[in-house]
Motif scaffolding. Sequence first.
Motif, PDB file in Angstrom:
ATOM      1  N   ASP A 169       6.085 -11.634   4.874  1.00 49.39           N
ATOM      2  CA  ASP A 169       5.833 -11.881   6.298  1.00 49.39           C
ATOM      3  C   ASP A 169       7.160 -12.242   6.955  1.00 49.39           C
ATOM      4  O   ASP A 169       7.673 -13.341   6.772  1.00 49.39           O
ATOM      5  CB  ASP A 169       4.823 -13.017   6.467  1.00 49.39           C
ATOM      6  N   GLY A 170       7.745 -11.284   7.680  1.00 50.92           N
ATOM      7  CA  GLY A 170       9.051 -11.499   8.276  1.00 50.92           C
ATOM      8  C   GLY A 170      10.113 -11.592   7.202  1.00 50.92           C
ATOM      9  O   GLY A 170      10.303 -10.673   6.417  1.00 50.92           O
ATOM     10  N   ALA A 171      10.801 -12.741   7.144  1.00 54.41           N
ATOM     11  CA  ALA A 171      11.874 -12.925   6.167  1.00 54.41           C
ATOM     12  C   ALA A 171      11.420 -13.689   4.935  1.00 54.41           C
ATOM     13  O   ALA A 171      12.228 -13.910   4.024  1.00 54.41           O
ATOM     14  CB  ALA A 171      13.035 -13.671   6.826  1.00 54.41           C
ATOM     15  N   LYS A 172      10.133 -14.062   4.878  1.00 56.98           N
ATOM     16  CA  LYS A 172       9.658 -14.932   3.803  1.00 56.98           C
ATOM     17  C   LYS A 172       8.594 -14.248   2.942  1.00 56.98           C
ATOM     18  O   LYS A 172       7.903 -13.323   3.385  1.00 56.98           O
ATOM     19  CB  LYS A 172       9.059 -16.213   4.399  1.00 56.98           C
ATOM     20  N   ILE A 173       8.480 -14.721   1.725  1.00 58.29           N
ATOM     21  CA  ILE A 173       7.402 -14.290   0.849  1.00 58.29           C
ATOM     22  C   ILE A 173       6.135 -15.043   1.254  1.00 58.29           C
ATOM     23  O   ILE A 173       6.125 -16.271   1.306  1.00 58.29           O
ATOM     24  CB  ILE A 173       7.747 -14.576  -0.620  1.00 58.29           C
ATOM     25  N   ALA A 174       5.073 -14.286   1.535  1.00 58.13           N
ATOM     26  CA  ALA A 174       3.814 -14.911   1.954  1.00 58.13           C
ATOM     27  C   ALA A 174       2.866 -15.117   0.782  1.00 58.13           C
ATOM     28  O   ALA A 174       2.121 -16.102   0.746  1.00 58.13           O
ATOM     29  CB  ALA A 174       3.134 -14.048   3.021  1.00 58.13           C
ATOM     30  N   ALA A 175       2.888 -14.171  -0.184  1.00 60.17           N
ATOM     31  CA  ALA A 175       1.976 -14.286  -1.320  1.00 60.17           C
ATOM     32  C   ALA A 175       2.475 -13.403  -2.455  1.00 60.17           C
ATOM     33  O   ALA A 175       3.158 -12.405  -2.239  1.00 60.17           O
ATOM     34  CB  ALA A 175       0.562 -13.884  -0.920  1.00 60.17           C
TER      35      ALA A 175
END
Length: 391
Positions: free
Chosen positions: A26-32
């Motif tokens: 999600d964007g620049a981050k790991i969401a799952a």
Amino acid sequence: MMKLIKNAHIITMEKRDYENGYILIDGAKIAAIGSMSELLLDETKFDEVFDARGALALPGFIDAHCHIGLWEEGAGEEGADGNEEGEQILPQLRAIDGVNPADFAFSEALAAGVTAVVTGPGSGCVIGGQFAALKTCGNYLEEMLIKAPVALKVALGENPKKGASGKFPSTRMGTAALLRETLFNAAEYVHRQEAYEKNPEGERPTPDFKNEVLAQVIRRELPLKVHVHRADDICTAIRIAEEFNICITLEHCTEGHLLLPLLAQKKLPILLGPAISNRSKPELKNKTSKIHKALADAGIPFALITDHPEQPIQTLYLTAALVHQEGVEKRTALESITINAAKAASLADRIGSLAPGKDADIVIHRGELFTLDAKIEAVFVDGENAYNLIN
């Protein structure tokens, strides 16, 4: 923007890996992260889907000690901005004011899976300046910046002895004395500041540009990144750190295998390298490739560094492969260029492993880990597919 990496053999460097898994970005981050069997979302809902087709998904590699951007590839003297000569105490210098993001070495690092670097001044003087942590993808420094400062560079041993010809210090005693005096004065500066904060009616301490940086060291907010090769220099670094109750990391640590009980006891971050280099100076006479297994067998974690340009930064993964060849377990070798490097730079909350909430820095690796026929197919930095050999 939501992205999906699917059908990957995910090595997270956390507690659980996935033989056939997915990573939701999600964007620049790991969401799952999870197994493909657990993926219940409709793939058509994602902005981008990357099918790893069974390849490894690894955390982005990290070089926790280099000089990328400060000694630029092919630029000669024009691109040599890593050492300021003439003084020995220069805590006010900042890597972010010297790094050239256009250095070609950044693109070479990225292509080799190195997504983050800790770069800064060389070891030409006792205190050389502030290191910064950067991503290897970006057009300008602020776009690449993870954290600055991340550490303050200090050098012991031969390098600072010859930093200013005919001037103090010219011995190891002199180097240690100058560092100790500098820290003593910084501690007094902090004491005066704290006294003024308690009693603002008293005399306000005269602001001091250098001591403002060193005050962060005294308050344990900024570690010293200490260049050490010989065993006696390693002990001096530890001795001074304990005298002033400050945080340090041991950089290079070439004779660390001679001090295994001490290093096991002190539990300090240890950064080894460059491994692919010759014994170019006398203090490297005891350099050995067996150091990695010696530390691993003693249960002492370490990170691998290239010290670029001493060793080309794109060889960081190769160094880990050679360490495995020396008898170090694959996971331990991989830890040395991922999570251990992140911990050594106090950045493990953002990089170094694959977990929800962390930066989406991911290497897609085709083939068995640390084999010569393996290749990197894609590199995600902050969720963007920055280098992709497939398309």
